[in-house]
Design an enzyme around this catalytic site. Structure first.
Site, PDB file in Angstrom:
ATOM      1  N   ARG A   1      34.074  39.440  41.782  1.00 50.61           N
ATOM      2  CA  ARG A   1      34.767  39.341  43.074  1.00 50.61           C
ATOM      3  C   ARG A   1      35.657  38.110  43.138  1.00 50.61           C
ATOM      4  O   ARG A   1      35.143  36.991  43.122  1.00 50.61           O
ATOM      5  CB  ARG A   1      33.733  39.234  44.206  1.00 50.61           C
ATOM      6  CG  ARG A   1      33.073  40.533  44.564  1.00 50.61           C
ATOM      7  CD  ARG A   1      31.983  40.299  45.587  1.00 50.61           C
ATOM      8  NE  ARG A   1      31.055  39.268  45.143  1.00 50.61           N
ATOM      9  CZ  ARG A   1      30.368  38.481  45.951  1.00 50.61           C
ATOM     10  NH1 ARG A   1      30.499  38.580  47.247  1.00 50.61           N
ATOM     11  NH2 ARG A   1      29.534  37.584  45.468  1.00 50.61           N
TER      12      ARG A   1
ATOM     13  N   LYS B   1      17.443  46.121  26.016  1.00 52.07           N
ATOM     14  CA  LYS B   1      18.577  45.356  26.553  1.00 52.07           C
ATOM     15  C   LYS B   1      18.193  43.873  26.634  1.00 52.07           C
ATOM     16  O   LYS B   1      18.997  42.985  26.325  1.00 52.07           O
ATOM     17  CB  LYS B   1      18.952  45.908  27.936  1.00 52.07           C
ATOM     18  CG  LYS B   1      20.175  45.252  28.548  1.00 52.07           C
ATOM     19  CD  LYS B   1      20.735  46.116  29.670  1.00 52.07           C
ATOM     20  CE  LYS B   1      22.089  45.633  30.129  1.00 52.07           C
ATOM     21  NZ  LYS B   1      22.032  44.407  30.892  1.00 52.07           N
TER      22      LYS B   1
HETATM   23  P1  NAD Z   1      26.072  38.638  42.772  1.00 55.49           P
HETATM   24  O1  NAD Z   1      25.616  37.222  42.809  1.00 55.49           O
HETATM   25  O2  NAD Z   1      27.525  38.942  42.747  1.00 55.49           O
HETATM   26  O3  NAD Z   1      25.456  39.444  43.997  1.00 55.49           O
HETATM   27  C1  NAD Z   1      24.161  39.257  44.468  1.00 55.49           C
HETATM   28  C2  NAD Z   1      24.236  39.343  45.984  1.00 55.49           C
HETATM   29  O4  NAD Z   1      22.912  39.364  46.503  1.00 55.49           O
HETATM   30  C3  NAD Z   1      24.951  38.140  46.629  1.00 55.49           C
HETATM   31  O5  NAD Z   1      25.959  38.622  47.495  1.00 55.49           O
HETATM   32  C4  NAD Z   1      23.837  37.451  47.417  1.00 55.49           C
HETATM   33  O6  NAD Z   1      24.280  36.831  48.604  1.00 55.49           O
HETATM   34  C5  NAD Z   1      22.945  38.641  47.723  1.00 55.49           C
HETATM   35  N1  NAD Z   1      21.587  38.245  48.105  1.00 55.49           N
HETATM   36  C6  NAD Z   1      20.778  37.327  47.546  1.00 55.49           C
HETATM   37  N2  NAD Z   1      19.636  37.231  48.238  1.00 55.49           N
HETATM   38  C7  NAD Z   1      19.720  38.117  49.258  1.00 55.49           C
HETATM   39  C8  NAD Z   1      18.853  38.475  50.323  1.00 55.49           C
HETATM   40  N3  NAD Z   1      17.654  37.884  50.481  1.00 55.49           N
HETATM   41  N4  NAD Z   1      19.254  39.432  51.192  1.00 55.49           N
HETATM   42  C9  NAD Z   1      20.467  40.032  51.061  1.00 55.49           C
HETATM   43  N5  NAD Z   1      21.336  39.722  50.063  1.00 55.49           N
HETATM   44  C10 NAD Z   1      20.961  38.780  49.175  1.00 55.49           C
HETATM   45  O7  NAD Z   1      25.354  39.292  41.500  1.00 55.49           O
HETATM   46  P2  NAD Z   1      25.829  40.574  40.690  1.00 55.49           P
HETATM   47  O8  NAD Z   1      26.800  40.155  39.650  1.00 55.49           O
HETATM   48  O9  NAD Z   1      26.198  41.663  41.632  1.00 55.49           O
HETATM   49  O10 NAD Z   1      24.483  40.944  39.915  1.00 55.49           O
HETATM   50  C11 NAD Z   1      23.416  41.666  40.503  1.00 55.49           C
HETATM   51  C12 NAD Z   1      22.484  42.126  39.374  1.00 55.49           C
HETATM   52  O11 NAD Z   1      23.208  43.054  38.552  1.00 55.49           O
HETATM   53  C13 NAD Z   1      22.069  40.981  38.428  1.00 55.49           C
HETATM   54  O12 NAD Z   1      20.758  41.151  37.994  1.00 55.49           O
HETATM   55  C14 NAD Z   1      23.039  41.103  37.267  1.00 55.49           C
HETATM   56  O13 NAD Z   1      22.544  40.594  36.043  1.00 55.49           O
HETATM   57  C15 NAD Z   1      23.206  42.623  37.194  1.00 55.49           C
HETATM   58  N6  NAD Z   1      24.459  43.018  36.543  1.00 55.49           N
HETATM   59  C16 NAD Z   1      25.649  42.506  36.976  1.00 55.49           C
HETATM   60  C17 NAD Z   1      26.816  42.917  36.335  1.00 55.49           C
HETATM   61  C18 NAD Z   1      28.174  42.421  36.787  1.00 55.49           C
HETATM   62  O14 NAD Z   1      29.180  42.728  36.111  1.00 55.49           O
HETATM   63  N7  NAD Z   1      28.310  41.713  37.893  1.00 55.49           N
HETATM   64  C19 NAD Z   1      26.746  43.833  35.270  1.00 55.49           C
HETATM   65  C20 NAD Z   1      25.509  44.329  34.880  1.00 55.49           C
HETATM   66  C21 NAD Z   1      24.356  43.918  35.531  1.00 55.49           C
HETATM   67  O1  KPL Z   2      24.781  42.022  28.868  1.00 60.04           O
HETATM   68  C1  KPL Z   2      25.459  41.121  28.431  1.00 60.04           C
HETATM   69  C2  KPL Z   2      25.567  39.900  29.254  1.00 60.04           C
HETATM   70  O2  KPL Z   2      26.531  39.148  29.115  1.00 60.04           O
HETATM   71  O3  KPL Z   2      24.650  39.688  30.076  1.00 60.04           O
HETATM   72  C3  KPL Z   2      26.101  41.212  27.050  1.00 60.04           C
HETATM   73  C4  KPL Z   2      25.666  42.526  26.422  1.00 60.04           C
HETATM   74  C5  KPL Z   2      25.669  40.060  26.186  1.00 60.04           C
HETATM   75  C6  KPL Z   2      27.595  41.311  27.117  1.00 60.04           C
HETATM   76  O4  KPL Z   2      28.224  40.118  27.454  1.00 60.04           O
END
Ligand code: NAD
Ligand code: KPL
Length: 306
Positions: free
Chosen positions: A133, A184
């Site tokens: 974002r 993973k």
């Molecule tokens: P992020 O930080 O962008 O979003 C998390 C959101 O949760 C934030 O807006 C935060 O304010 C909110 N939050 C936290 N505590 C809260 C609560 N008590 N009540 C309501 N909202 C609350 O994180 P993200 O990048 O969206 O990642 C989320 C999960 O997805 C993580 O585990 C991440 O590893 C996984 N993930 C992310 C991506 C990516 O590209 N962003 C890709 C694969 C997996």
């Molecule tokens: O899942 C990933 C991460 O960055 O958390 C990999 C697979 C390492 C890709 O960047």
């Protein structure tokens, strides 16, 4: 109504995909300040998908955790370290037949929520999309990945899965989601911390950390097989090479967190792996050394250690 807890990158991506597919969604924001900021922009989200050269504008409704309406379907999209507290904040609203879908990376947060909600049906997912974002109201869907969903108690696929797939969402069902998440986690445990310590994109690990990847792979393959997860050393090495090649120019999620001064999900990757090894008295010196180095690095950079 589908409730989405956590309106970050992945929460908004799912909210946008589900709403555009015709399913009513409701975001649950953490506090009144965030709700009022969201409403000041009339709940507007601008989503860009550079790969498809698509730009969409949509309005998403939002509420607070203490809103009175019951929740029958909850999608949890917070970071792993925030997931249990976030679910606790809406636990009183969950109907006994509610279904909960957890999108967190790593392992450990999912099991904690399964323990917290023994009566509801809980699904775990592995997500490899890339989303970020530029601001609270803008979302970039940088990479289309794979979403694999499963039931850790190995129950049958839910009826909503087919409906979502029929409405264009690309999702796969896997009968052994824990094995998917463990595999993973093994990849993340090997790649992510090294990219932080060497401060390099994923692709540079093949030259810069070949020996360490080898010893980490050996311990991770042993650990997974001790937990009954089929993954030979050869297959893990091949998978690691593939991921590193496919994501060569990417900065790992952990390196991005560190660069932005954000808390990492280390405790749900290496932390979970080490606690699991301890449970079986399994010696994993390379993983332990990597964790110690990362903890020192995070402490030196003033970042939370777990
Ligand atoms: P992020 O930080 O962008 O979003 C998390 C959101 O949760 C934030 O807006 C935060 O304010 C909110 N939050 C936290 N505590 C809260 C609560 N008590 N009540 C309501 N909202 C609350 O994180 P993200 O990048 O969206 O990642 C989320 C999960 O997805 C993580 O585990 C991440 O590893 C996984 N993930 C992310 C991506 C990516 O590209 N962003 C890709 C694969 C997996
Ligand atoms: O899942 C990933 C991460 O960055 O958390 C990999 C697979 C390492 C890709 O960047």
């Amino acid at each position: 109504m589908l409730h989405i807890l956590g309106a970050g990158s992945i929460g908004l991506l799912w909210a946008a995909r589900l709403q555009r597919a015709g399913f009513p969604v409701q975001l649950i924001l953490r506090n009144a300040a965030r709700l009022s900021a969201w409403q000041d922009q009339a709940g507007q989200l601008e989503m860009t998908d550079p790969g498809q050269q698509q730009h969409v504008s949509l309005t998403l409704n939002a509420e607070l955790p203490d809103s009175p309406d019951p929740i029958r379907f909850l999608l949890v999209a917070t970071k792993a370290y925030a997931a249990e507290a976030a679910v606790s904040s809406v636990q009183h609203r969950l109907s006994t037949d509610a279904q909960v879908l957890l999108l967190q990376n790593g392992l450990g947060s999912q099991q904690a929520i399964s323990r917290l909600l023994p009566h509801q049906r809980i699904f775990y997912a592995s997500v490899t999309d890339g989303a970020w974002r530029p601001s609270a109201h803008q979302l970039i869907w940088a990479g289309h990945g794979q979403t694999i969903i499963g039931d850790p108690r190995q129950g049958p696929p839910p009826e909503w899965l087919t409906r979502w797939q029929e409405h264009g969402l690309t999702l796969e069902w896997h009968a052994d989601i824990l094995a998917v998440l463990w595999r993973k986690l093994a990849v993340n445990c090997a790649i992510n911390p090294l990219t932080v310590l060497l401060d390099c994109p994923n692709g540079e690990l093949l030259q810069g950390a070949h020996g360490r990847l080898e010893e980490l792979s050996q311990e991770l393959a042993l650990l997974l097989s001790a937990f009954g997860i089929p993954l030979s050393l050869d297959i893990l090495r091949t998978q690691l090479d593939q991921v590193i090649h496919q994501t060569a120019t990417n900065s790992s999620s952990m390196r991005q967190d560190v660069h932005h001064g954000r808390r990492t999900e280390i405790d749900f990757m290496l932390g979970f792996a080490l606690r699991s090894a301890d449970q079986l008295n399994l010696a994993v010196p390379a993983l332990r050394k990597l964790n110690a180095e990362l903890q020192t690095y995070l402490a030196t950079h003033g970042l939370p250690l777990d």
